[in-house]
Design a protein around this motif. Structure first.
Motif, mmCIF file in Angstrom:
data_model
loop_
_atom_site.group_PDB
_atom_site.id
_atom_site.type_symbol
_atom_site.label_atom_id
_atom_site.label_comp_id
_atom_site.label_asym_id
_atom_site.label_seq_id
_atom_site.Cartn_x
_atom_site.Cartn_y
_atom_site.Cartn_z
ATOM 1 N N ARG A 91 1.056 10.020 -14.969
ATOM 2 C CA ARG A 91 2.046 9.062 -14.815
ATOM 3 C C ARG A 91 1.382 7.772 -14.573
ATOM 4 O O ARG A 91 0.073 7.665 -14.722
ATOM 5 N N LEU A 92 2.110 6.822 -14.681
ATOM 6 C CA LEU A 92 1.613 5.543 -14.646
ATOM 7 C C LEU A 92 1.876 4.697 -13.197
ATOM 8 O O LEU A 92 3.058 4.827 -12.662
ATOM 9 N N VAL A 93 0.874 4.381 -12.819
ATOM 10 C CA VAL A 93 0.804 3.752 -11.369
ATOM 11 C C VAL A 93 0.484 2.278 -11.293
ATOM 12 O O VAL A 93 -0.302 2.029 -11.939
ATOM 13 N N PHE A 94 1.289 1.438 -10.743
ATOM 14 C CA PHE A 94 0.932 0.043 -10.629
ATOM 15 C C PHE A 94 0.504 -0.154 -9.073
ATOM 16 O O PHE A 94 1.223 0.284 -8.445
ATOM 17 N N VAL A 95 -0.581 -0.967 -9.078
ATOM 18 C CA VAL A 95 -1.365 -0.895 -7.690
ATOM 19 C C VAL A 95 -1.268 -2.641 -7.279
ATOM 20 O O VAL A 95 -1.877 -3.192 -8.385
ATOM 21 N N ALA A 96 -0.772 -2.966 -6.427
ATOM 22 C CA ALA A 96 -0.576 -4.228 -5.997
ATOM 23 C C ALA A 96 -1.082 -4.568 -4.575
ATOM 24 O O ALA A 96 -1.029 -3.690 -3.778
ATOM 25 N N ARG A 97 -1.609 -5.846 -4.193
ATOM 26 C CA ARG A 97 -1.988 -5.869 -2.831
ATOM 27 C C ARG A 97 -0.912 -6.888 -2.349
ATOM 28 O O ARG A 97 -0.612 -7.904 -2.785
ATOM 29 N N GLU A 98 -0.516 -6.617 -1.011
ATOM 30 C CA GLU A 98 0.356 -7.476 -0.295
ATOM 31 C C GLU A 98 -0.426 -7.569 0.954
ATOM 32 O O GLU A 98 -0.204 -6.792 2.010
ATOM 33 N N GLY A 99 -0.684 -8.806 1.162
ATOM 34 C CA GLY A 99 -1.401 -8.871 2.430
ATOM 35 C C GLY A 99 -2.515 -7.993 2.603
ATOM 36 O O GLY A 99 -3.430 -8.139 1.685
ATOM 37 N N GLU A 100 -2.800 -7.360 3.631
ATOM 38 C CA GLU A 100 -3.791 -6.331 3.886
ATOM 39 C C GLU A 100 -3.639 -5.200 3.113
ATOM 40 O O GLU A 100 -4.337 -4.138 2.986
ATOM 41 N N ALA A 101 -2.453 -4.754 3.108
ATOM 42 C CA ALA A 101 -1.778 -3.396 2.480
ATOM 43 C C ALA A 101 -2.028 -3.446 0.844
ATOM 44 O O ALA A 101 -1.825 -4.230 0.229
ATOM 45 N N ILE A 102 -2.330 -2.208 0.397
ATOM 46 C CA ILE A 102 -2.116 -1.910 -1.126
ATOM 47 C C ILE A 102 -1.152 -0.982 -1.349
ATOM 48 O O ILE A 102 -1.198 0.033 -0.650
ATOM 49 N N LEU A 103 -0.305 -1.401 -2.280
ATOM 50 C CA LEU A 103 1.107 -0.649 -2.342
ATOM 51 C C LEU A 103 0.832 -0.122 -3.776
ATOM 52 O O LEU A 103 0.112 -0.655 -4.813
ATOM 53 N N ARG A 104 1.345 1.219 -4.011
ATOM 54 C CA ARG A 104 1.105 2.146 -5.038
ATOM 55 C C ARG A 104 2.772 2.182 -5.577
ATOM 56 O O ARG A 104 3.285 2.725 -4.741
ATOM 57 N N GLU A 105 2.866 2.130 -6.723
ATOM 58 C CA GLU A 105 4.368 2.374 -7.253
ATOM 59 C C GLU A 105 4.265 3.293 -8.593
ATOM 60 O O GLU A 105 3.424 2.647 -9.486
ATOM 61 N N VAL A 106 4.798 4.484 -8.674
ATOM 62 C CA VAL A 106 4.711 5.046 -9.705
ATOM 63 C C VAL A 106 6.190 4.641 -10.551
ATOM 64 O O VAL A 106 7.268 4.893 -10.130
ATOM 65 N N LEU A 107 5.960 4.415 -11.818
ATOM 66 C CA LEU A 107 6.921 3.711 -12.604
ATOM 67 C C LEU A 107 7.383 4.616 -13.854
ATOM 68 O O LEU A 107 8.329 4.812 -14.550
ATOM 69 N N PHE A 108 6.365 5.561 -14.000
ATOM 70 C CA PHE A 108 6.622 6.587 -15.152
ATOM 71 C C PHE A 108 5.901 7.842 -14.919
ATOM 72 O O PHE A 108 4.560 7.695 -14.417
ATOM 73 N N GLN A 109 6.671 8.911 -15.065
ATOM 74 C CA GLN A 109 5.971 10.443 -15.091
ATOM 75 C C GLN A 109 6.495 11.319 -16.161
ATOM 76 O O GLN A 109 7.400 11.330 -16.422
#
Length: 145
Positions: A115-133
């Motif tokens: 799978r392809l995961v995009f990791v981004a920081r929003e403030g103190e939180a780290i967000l992970r979004e799976v865009l393809f599997q």
């Protein structure tokens, strides 16, 4: 023939307009399951970056680093899968993961998916979004040549 220096200069002095967009690059995560229908649970990042590199290791990597070049190719394939999915990009990622598993210390059998995961920081939180599997493929059927 053009002056060889004119051909070399763009490689030595990159343009600031080299990238169209600056965005997070996808991380490739993979899992091996016992069957095609099994739900992957143990996702592992493929070729994670080292947390630290010594100056000596950095210097050694500059003139010769085929593994890193291949990893950059995989990022390129992953970005293409997000923008314009093709079988070629998916095949190349499967091929590289399967080849690394075949060279590993333990024998990998079963079904491979990634799978392809995009990791981004929003403030103190780290967000992970799976865009393809990808759909699972039998490891034995992936051509690693």
């Amino acid at each position: 023939m053009p002056n060889p220096l004119q051909l070399l200069l763009p490689a030595l002095i990159p343009s600031w307009n080299f990238f169209d967009v600056i965005a997070p690059s996808p991380r490739v995560e993979f899992a091996v399951t016992s069957s095609a229908e099994a739900t992957p649970e143990a996702w592992r990042e493929f070729r994670p970056r080292p947390h630290r590199l010594t100056p000596g290791a950095m210097a050694a990597r500059m003139p010769w680093n085929p593994r890193w070049n291949e990893s950059l190719f995989l990022v390129s394939c992953a970005e293409r899968l997000i923008d314009n999915p093709t079988a070629h990009s998916e095949d190349e990622i499967f091929k590289r993961i399967a080849a690394d598993l075949a060279r590993g210390p333990e024998t990998a059998e079963g079904w491979l998916t990634f799978r392809l995961v995009f990791v981004a920081r929003e403030g103190e939180a780290i967000l992970r979004e799976v865009l393809f599997q990808a759909s699972p493929r039998a490891l034995a059927e992936i051509d690693i040549r």
